[in-house]
Design an enzyme around this catalytic site. Structure first.
Site, PDB file in Angstrom:
ATOM      1  N   GLU A  86      12.115   2.586  14.468  1.00  0.00           N
ATOM      2  CA  GLU A  86      10.739   3.678  13.652  1.00  0.00           C
ATOM      3  C   GLU A  86       9.205   3.538  14.286  1.00  0.00           C
ATOM      4  OE1 GLU A  86       9.918   1.976   9.848  1.00  0.00           O
ATOM      5  OE2 GLU A  86      10.128   0.109  10.053  1.00  0.00           O
ATOM      6  N   LEU A 120      10.704   0.945   7.007  1.00  0.00           N
ATOM      7  CA  LEU A 120      10.621   2.060   5.481  1.00  0.00           C
ATOM      8  C   LEU A 120      11.617   2.972   5.596  1.00  0.00           C
ATOM      9  CD1 LEU A 120       7.979   1.551   3.381  1.00  0.00           C
ATOM     10  CD2 LEU A 120       7.493   3.520   5.045  1.00  0.00           C
ATOM     11  N   ARG A 149       8.031   4.338  -4.910  1.00  0.00           N
ATOM     12  CA  ARG A 149       8.187   2.908  -3.682  1.00  0.00           C
ATOM     13  C   ARG A 149       6.692   2.246  -3.950  1.00  0.00           C
ATOM     14  NH1 ARG A 149       7.961   5.113   2.288  1.00  0.00           N
ATOM     15  NH2 ARG A 149       6.068   5.391   1.381  1.00  0.00           N
ATOM     16  N   LYS A 165       6.178  -2.402   1.602  1.00  0.00           N
ATOM     17  CA  LYS A 165       5.139  -1.429   2.788  1.00  0.00           C
ATOM     18  C   LYS A 165       3.929  -2.078   2.728  1.00  0.00           C
ATOM     19  CE  LYS A 165       3.619   3.415   3.183  1.00  0.00           C
ATOM     20  NZ  LYS A 165       3.015   3.059   4.749  1.00  0.00           N
ATOM     21  N   TYR A 199       0.986  -1.262   0.310  1.00  0.00           N
ATOM     22  CA  TYR A 199       0.108  -0.170   0.254  1.00  0.00           C
ATOM     23  C   TYR A 199       0.784   1.695   0.205  1.00  0.00           C
ATOM     24  CZ  TYR A 199       0.811   0.918   4.648  1.00  0.00           C
ATOM     25  OH  TYR A 199       1.439   1.127   6.567  1.00  0.00           O
ATOM     26  N   ARG A 256      -7.659 -20.294  -1.639  1.00  0.00           N
ATOM     27  CA  ARG A 256      -6.406 -20.515  -0.748  1.00  0.00           C
ATOM     28  C   ARG A 256      -5.580 -21.265  -0.906  1.00  0.00           C
ATOM     29  NH1 ARG A 256      -5.037 -22.363   4.308  1.00  0.00           N
ATOM     30  NH2 ARG A 256      -4.129 -20.787   5.770  1.00  0.00           N
TER      31      ARG A 256
HETATM   32  N1  PDD Z   1       2.636   5.143   7.521  1.00  0.00           N
HETATM   33  N2  PDD Z   1       7.933   4.672   8.907  1.00  0.00           N
HETATM   34  C1  PDD Z   1       6.537   2.892   8.614  1.00  0.00           C
HETATM   35  C2  PDD Z   1       6.431   1.556   9.673  1.00  0.00           C
HETATM   36  C3  PDD Z   1       4.955   3.498   8.275  1.00  0.00           C
HETATM   37  O1  PDD Z   1       4.086   2.557   8.100  1.00  0.00           O
HETATM   38  C4  PDD Z   1       5.304   4.676   7.353  1.00  0.00           C
HETATM   39  C5  PDD Z   1       4.513   5.224   7.254  1.00  0.00           C
HETATM   40  C6  PDD Z   1       6.687   5.130   7.882  1.00  0.00           C
HETATM   41  C7  PDD Z   1       6.404   6.805   6.790  1.00  0.00           C
HETATM   42  O2  PDD Z   1       6.701   6.694   5.453  1.00  0.00           O
HETATM   43  P1  PDD Z   1       5.638   8.128   4.826  1.00  0.00           P
HETATM   44  O3  PDD Z   1       6.804   8.913   4.731  1.00  0.00           O
HETATM   45  O4  PDD Z   1       6.805   7.566   3.049  1.00  0.00           O
HETATM   46  O5  PDD Z   1       4.574   8.100   5.387  1.00  0.00           O
HETATM   47  C8  PDD Z   1       7.528   4.754   8.241  1.00  0.00           C
HETATM   48  C9  PDD Z   1       2.111   5.462   6.823  1.00  0.00           C
HETATM   49  C10 PDD Z   1       1.930   6.822   6.592  1.00  0.00           C
HETATM   50  C11 PDD Z   1       0.422   4.595   7.389  1.00  0.00           C
HETATM   51  O6  PDD Z   1       0.678   3.631   7.311  1.00  0.00           O
HETATM   52  O7  PDD Z   1      -0.728   5.217   7.511  1.00  0.00           O
END
Ligand code: PDD
Length: 283
Positions: free
Chosen positions: A179, A204, A52, A147, A33, A100
């Protein structure tokens, strides 16, 4: 007001949107996503988000029929149809429906789903006050650079932090901060250097992270991409997190320890201001 969402080629009212119970996103979290921010009806840094997405897709060996520019047309259509001024566009691609089986289907028909969410991203009281974070064991898998929609571990981390009265979790592995539950984590040392974990499979590669680090470098602020421990974070001059939907959030307390004087730090506030300035100036 009910939203118009996008499901596999159609724009439908959210109550009419349907996905198969056999969708591999539902059964195996077999999908990826992206979340792109919208300000004044315009997507921010969307080309980097879509690049990405392309990388995440290729890491899970999923080929989709839509080009990135076609995806952007759909994102913009949703913004227009929902008259979204400020918020986010969520997009998800899965390996689609198949009986499945752990093996990938031979000829997958991927699902592409998108929806919008209204959110005040520019003026947010949380950003003025700063957030409290709690450290939580990082129990996620070993490919956090993808992601993926498999978000139970960070969701549990966030809930644990909320249950303990904090606003978010910072995940810790072998004593080092990886993170936030859905953000990248940073500290500013007493010498004024920004420190954040180097890219790799452990985190990420945040788009906001990359933009904020280049804004900092342009301003002559030192940046070090290396592991930092939770103890180093307690003793830092500042701490903050970044994500597409929050931009920069100052972190003022970690595990009950106030960071410096417990107020949002100057570097974090300046980076938030610069980020918003850059995001709203792109025309
Ligand atoms: N999440 N690390 C993780 C684990 C994340 O899920 C996200 C973003 C980030 C920051 O990435 P970016 O700057 O590209 O948004 C870092 C999004 C916002 C979400 O899952 O809603």
């Amino acid at each position: 007001m009910s939203r118009i969402v996008y499901v596999n080629g159609e724009y439908v009212d959210e109550v009419d949107a349907k996905i198969s119970i056999f969708d591999r996103g539902f059964l195996f979290a077999d999908g990826v996503y992206e979340v792109s921010t919208v300000i004044n009806g315009r997507l921010i840094d969307n080309d980097i988000h879509l690049n990405r997405l392309q990388r995440s897709l290729s890491e899970i060996q999923l080929v989709i029929p839509n080009s990135l520019s076609q995806i952007e047309v759909i994102q913009q259509q949703l913004i227009d149809r929902n008259q979204l001024v400020e918020g986010i566009v969520y997009l998800q691609v899965t390996r689609g429906a198949a009986d499945r089986d752990f093996k990938f289907p031979d000829n997958p028909v991927p699902s592409l789903v998108m929806f919008t969410q209204q959110k005040n991203v520019l003026s947010n009281p949380v950003a003025d006050k700063g957030i409290h974070v709690m450290s939580v064991d990082d129990i996620r898998w070993a490919r956090r650079d993808i992601k993926t929609v498999g978000l139970l571990a960070p969701s549990m981390a966030k809930q644990k932090a909320l249950d303990e009265g904090a606003d978010d979790a910072w995940m810790v592995e072998d004593g080092f901060v990886t993170e936030g539950s859905s953000s990248n984590a940073f500290i500013v040392t007493q010498e004024g250097t920004i420190v954040t974990l180097n890219l790799g499979n452990a985190i990420l590669a945040g788009i906001t992270r990359s933009v904020v680090l280049s804004l900092a470098t342009d301003k002559g602020i030192e940046v070090e991409e290396r592991p930092f421990s939770i103890t180093e974070a307690y003793n830092a001059a500042e701490a903050f997190s970044t994500s597409a939907s929050s931009f920069v959030y100052p972190v003022v307390k970690i595990d009950g320890t106030w960071i410096a004087d417990g107020k949002p730090g100057a570097v974090a506030l300046e980076l938030r201001r610069l980020y918003i300035e850059a995001a709203t100036a792109e025309d």
